[in-house]
Design a protein around this motif. Structure first.
Motif, PDB file in Angstrom:
ATOM      1  N   GLY A 189       0.785  -1.226   0.000  1.00  0.00           N
ATOM      2  CA  GLY A 189       0.000   0.000   0.000  1.00  0.00           C
ATOM      3  C   GLY A 189       0.816   1.274   0.000  1.00  0.00           C
ATOM      4  O   GLY A 189       0.289   2.351   0.302  1.00  0.00           O
ATOM      5  N   ASP A 211      -0.770  -4.096   3.680  1.00  0.00           N
ATOM      6  CA  ASP A 211      -0.128  -2.968   4.371  1.00  0.00           C
ATOM      7  C   ASP A 211       1.374  -3.137   4.564  1.00  0.00           C
ATOM      8  O   ASP A 211       2.041  -2.246   5.092  1.00  0.00           O
ATOM      9  CB  ASP A 211      -0.826  -2.645   5.692  1.00  0.00           C
ATOM     10  CG  ASP A 211      -0.581  -3.664   6.800  1.00  0.00           C
ATOM     11  OD1 ASP A 211       0.276  -4.552   6.667  1.00  0.00           O
ATOM     12  OD2 ASP A 211      -1.279  -3.573   7.850  1.00  0.00           O
ATOM     13  N   ILE A 214       3.040  -2.079   7.552  1.00  0.00           N
ATOM     14  CA  ILE A 214       2.942  -0.616   7.741  1.00  0.00           C
ATOM     15  C   ILE A 214       4.325   0.025   7.688  1.00  0.00           C
ATOM     16  O   ILE A 214       4.608   0.848   6.842  1.00  0.00           O
ATOM     17  CB  ILE A 214       2.164  -0.242   9.013  1.00  0.00           C
ATOM     18  CG1 ILE A 214       0.716  -0.770   8.895  1.00  0.00           C
ATOM     19  CG2 ILE A 214       2.175   1.266   9.236  1.00  0.00           C
ATOM     20  CD1 ILE A 214      -0.172  -0.453  10.067  1.00  0.00           C
ATOM     21  N   ASP A 218       4.868   4.950   8.321  1.00  0.00           N
ATOM     22  CA  ASP A 218       3.578   4.428   7.831  1.00  0.00           C
ATOM     23  C   ASP A 218       3.587   4.224   6.322  1.00  0.00           C
ATOM     24  O   ASP A 218       2.561   4.339   5.645  1.00  0.00           O
ATOM     25  CB  ASP A 218       2.429   5.369   8.209  1.00  0.00           C
ATOM     26  CG  ASP A 218       2.071   5.289   9.689  1.00  0.00           C
ATOM     27  OD1 ASP A 218       2.651   4.446  10.407  1.00  0.00           O
ATOM     28  OD2 ASP A 218       1.211   6.063  10.126  1.00  0.00           O
ATOM     29  N   THR A 221       0.974   2.361   3.924  1.00  0.00           N
ATOM     30  CA  THR A 221      -0.417   2.808   3.836  1.00  0.00           C
ATOM     31  C   THR A 221      -0.581   4.088   3.019  1.00  0.00           C
ATOM     32  O   THR A 221      -1.687   4.622   2.937  1.00  0.00           O
ATOM     33  CB  THR A 221      -0.993   3.059   5.240  1.00  0.00           C
ATOM     34  OG1 THR A 221      -0.362   4.215   5.826  1.00  0.00           O
ATOM     35  CG2 THR A 221      -0.766   1.869   6.164  1.00  0.00           C
ATOM     36  N   THR A 222       0.478   4.582   2.406  1.00  0.00           N
ATOM     37  CA  THR A 222       0.428   5.928   1.823  1.00  0.00           C
ATOM     38  C   THR A 222      -0.385   6.021   0.532  1.00  0.00           C
ATOM     39  O   THR A 222      -0.684   7.132   0.069  1.00  0.00           O
ATOM     40  CB  THR A 222       1.852   6.463   1.585  1.00  0.00           C
ATOM     41  OG1 THR A 222       2.617   5.479   0.871  1.00  0.00           O
ATOM     42  CG2 THR A 222       2.545   6.760   2.905  1.00  0.00           C
ATOM     43  N   LEU A 224      -3.421   5.252   0.452  1.00  0.00           N
ATOM     44  CA  LEU A 224      -4.790   5.549   0.877  1.00  0.00           C
ATOM     45  C   LEU A 224      -5.136   7.022   0.710  1.00  0.00           C
ATOM     46  O   LEU A 224      -6.212   7.360   0.202  1.00  0.00           O
ATOM     47  CB  LEU A 224      -4.995   5.106   2.323  1.00  0.00           C
ATOM     48  CG  LEU A 224      -4.862   3.601   2.585  1.00  0.00           C
ATOM     49  CD1 LEU A 224      -5.109   3.301   4.062  1.00  0.00           C
ATOM     50  CD2 LEU A 224      -5.816   2.805   1.697  1.00  0.00           C
ATOM     51  N   VAL A 236      -6.267  -1.275   3.173  1.00  0.00           N
ATOM     52  CA  VAL A 236      -5.127  -2.185   3.224  1.00  0.00           C
ATOM     53  C   VAL A 236      -5.436  -3.275   4.232  1.00  0.00           C
ATOM     54  O   VAL A 236      -6.128  -3.038   5.231  1.00  0.00           O
ATOM     55  CB  VAL A 236      -3.809  -1.474   3.605  1.00  0.00           C
ATOM     56  CG1 VAL A 236      -3.355  -0.532   2.504  1.00  0.00           C
ATOM     57  CG2 VAL A 236      -3.932  -0.730   4.926  1.00  0.00           C
ATOM     58  N   ASP A 238      -3.930  -6.318   6.836  1.00  0.00           N
ATOM     59  CA  ASP A 238      -2.786  -6.604   7.697  1.00  0.00           C
ATOM     60  C   ASP A 238      -1.905  -7.667   7.047  1.00  0.00           C
ATOM     61  O   ASP A 238      -2.382  -8.748   6.691  1.00  0.00           O
ATOM     62  CB  ASP A 238      -3.320  -7.089   9.044  1.00  0.00           C
ATOM     63  CG  ASP A 238      -2.253  -7.271  10.096  1.00  0.00           C
ATOM     64  OD1 ASP A 238      -1.070  -7.469   9.743  1.00  0.00           O
ATOM     65  OD2 ASP A 238      -2.604  -7.250  11.296  1.00  0.00           O
ATOM     66  N   SER A 257      -6.640  -3.429   8.034  1.00  0.00           N
ATOM     67  CA  SER A 257      -5.943  -2.703   9.091  1.00  0.00           C
ATOM     68  C   SER A 257      -6.237  -1.204   9.040  1.00  0.00           C
ATOM     69  O   SER A 257      -6.348  -0.560  10.088  1.00  0.00           O
ATOM     70  CB  SER A 257      -4.434  -2.935   9.014  1.00  0.00           C
ATOM     71  OG  SER A 257      -3.913  -2.537   7.757  1.00  0.00           O
ATOM     72  N   ARG A 258      -6.386  -0.651   7.848  1.00  0.00           N
ATOM     73  CA  ARG A 258      -6.692   0.776   7.713  1.00  0.00           C
ATOM     74  C   ARG A 258      -7.533   1.007   6.458  1.00  0.00           C
ATOM     75  O   ARG A 258      -7.430   0.263   5.484  1.00  0.00           O
ATOM     76  CB  ARG A 258      -5.422   1.625   7.633  1.00  0.00           C
ATOM     77  CG  ARG A 258      -4.579   1.567   8.897  1.00  0.00           C
ATOM     78  CD  ARG A 258      -3.489   2.594   8.892  1.00  0.00           C
ATOM     79  NE  ARG A 258      -2.636   2.461  10.061  1.00  0.00           N
ATOM     80  CZ  ARG A 258      -1.592   3.246  10.331  1.00  0.00           C
ATOM     81  NH1 ARG A 258      -1.285   4.237   9.490  1.00  0.00           N
ATOM     82  NH2 ARG A 258      -0.868   3.054  11.413  1.00  0.00           N
ATOM     83  N   ASN A 260      -9.298   4.466   3.972  1.00  0.00           N
ATOM     84  CA  ASN A 260      -9.286   5.918   3.779  1.00  0.00           C
ATOM     85  C   ASN A 260     -10.676   6.499   4.051  1.00  0.00           C
ATOM     86  O   ASN A 260     -11.627   5.781   4.367  1.00  0.00           O
ATOM     87  CB  ASN A 260      -8.740   6.301   2.396  1.00  0.00           C
ATOM     88  CG  ASN A 260      -9.637   5.894   1.232  1.00  0.00           C
ATOM     89  OD1 ASN A 260     -10.731   5.351   1.413  1.00  0.00           O
ATOM     90  ND2 ASN A 260      -9.172   6.177   0.018  1.00  0.00           N
TER      91      ASN A 260
END
Length: 291
Positions: A189, A211, A214, A218, A221-222, A224, A236, A238, A257-258, A260
């Protein structure tokens, strides 16, 4: 792709070592990679190593992407070993995935294969030092076996319904065909090159990634935020729950995990399964829910 010189500390130890080829992604290699050492900020999974090997590099350093489920972030080391390609990974906590220059500048070796060990590469070395040592590695004695199909399209709601596009690498997206669809990738990600178009090279409705643990800043995840800027829902999963480099695992095994802002507005949440999230996204495409 950009070239880079070896930092002074490594040069002083290996004054005759040619500089490595540095790339943000193994999907962006040119003919200059042949016979060179490659530092690429892709994950260390099998597909990334396959692409590096097909470019006939002498040695390769990738990102371990948090290692993850079934140690998928290191699978490329075994693939490389089978053809005599010296390979190593840097720790995802030492340098940003998706940024080759950062890997060269800050990366710390986390894992190596036997061919790399033979060249004096070991965990704890700087990426620059390892790259200099790999410059003396012999060329691989073979090319890798053909990679299995890395793109599949699902139509769970019939031939006229929205599609789920499973691609092991985001580079396999089709700009026209995949526009408006849910694209689930095996890619990390991390945004490549700071360009929001690189988050997904189509105007998809939504896109999902791994991810990569991560990692530092971070980095995993960028994509997102870049997707948000284009009104594309993004999530993303895990890395500990899905094998990086395998879109099917992202979809079938992954736990989010995350997400947007756009995805959150559509009901996606951390902790959901990717399957559940994709169902919500398909509902949204069909107009059953509104953001």
């Amino acid at each position: 792709m950009t070239n880079a010189t070896i930092p002074p500390a490594a040069t002083s130890l290996h004054p005759l070592a040619p500089p490595p080829i540095v790339a943000d992604s193994v999907t962006r290699l040119g003919p200059e990679a042949e016979g060179a050492v490659l530092v690429a900020a892709s994950h260390g999974g099998a597909y990334a190593a396959y692409l590096a090997a097909m470019s006939r590099v002498r040695g390769v350093i990738l990102n371990d992407a948090g290692i993850g489920l079934d140690r998928a972030g290191l699978a490329g080391l075994d693939l490389a070993q089978k053809i005599g390609l010296a390979a190593a990974t840097i720790s995802h906590d030492s340098a940003r995935i998706g940024n080759g220059q950062d890997m060269l500048a800050r990366g710390v070796i986390s894992q190596v294969n036997v061919a790399a060990i033979a060249m004096g590469v070991e965990p704890g070395q700087s990426c620059a030092e390892a790259a200099a040592r790999l410059a003396a590695a012999p060329l691989p004695f073979a090319r890798p076996a053909p990679y299995a199909e890395a793109r599949r399209v699902l139509q769970p709601r019939g031939p006229r319904g929205p599609r789920i596009v499973l691609i092991d690498s985001a580079a396999l997206v089709k700009q026209d065909e995949d526009a408006g669809q849910v694209v689930v990738t095996g890619s990390h990600g991390g945004l490549i090159g700071g360009d929001s178009w690189n988050a997904i090279k189509t105007d998809a409705f939504a896109a999902g990634y791994n991810d990569a643990g991560i990692g530092i800043d971070d980095a995993g995840t960028t994509r997102l935020a870049a997707l948000d800027a284009r009104a594309i829902a993004g999530f993303v999963v895990d890395a500990a729950t899905a094998r990086i480099g395998e879109a099917a695992s992202t979809y079938e095994d992954g736990l989010i995990s995350r997400v947007n802002r756009r995805a959150h507005a559509l009901g996606l949440r951390a902790g959901q399964s990717a399957r559940e999230a994709v169902e919500l996204l398909l509902d949204a495409i069909e107009g059953r829910i509104e953001a």
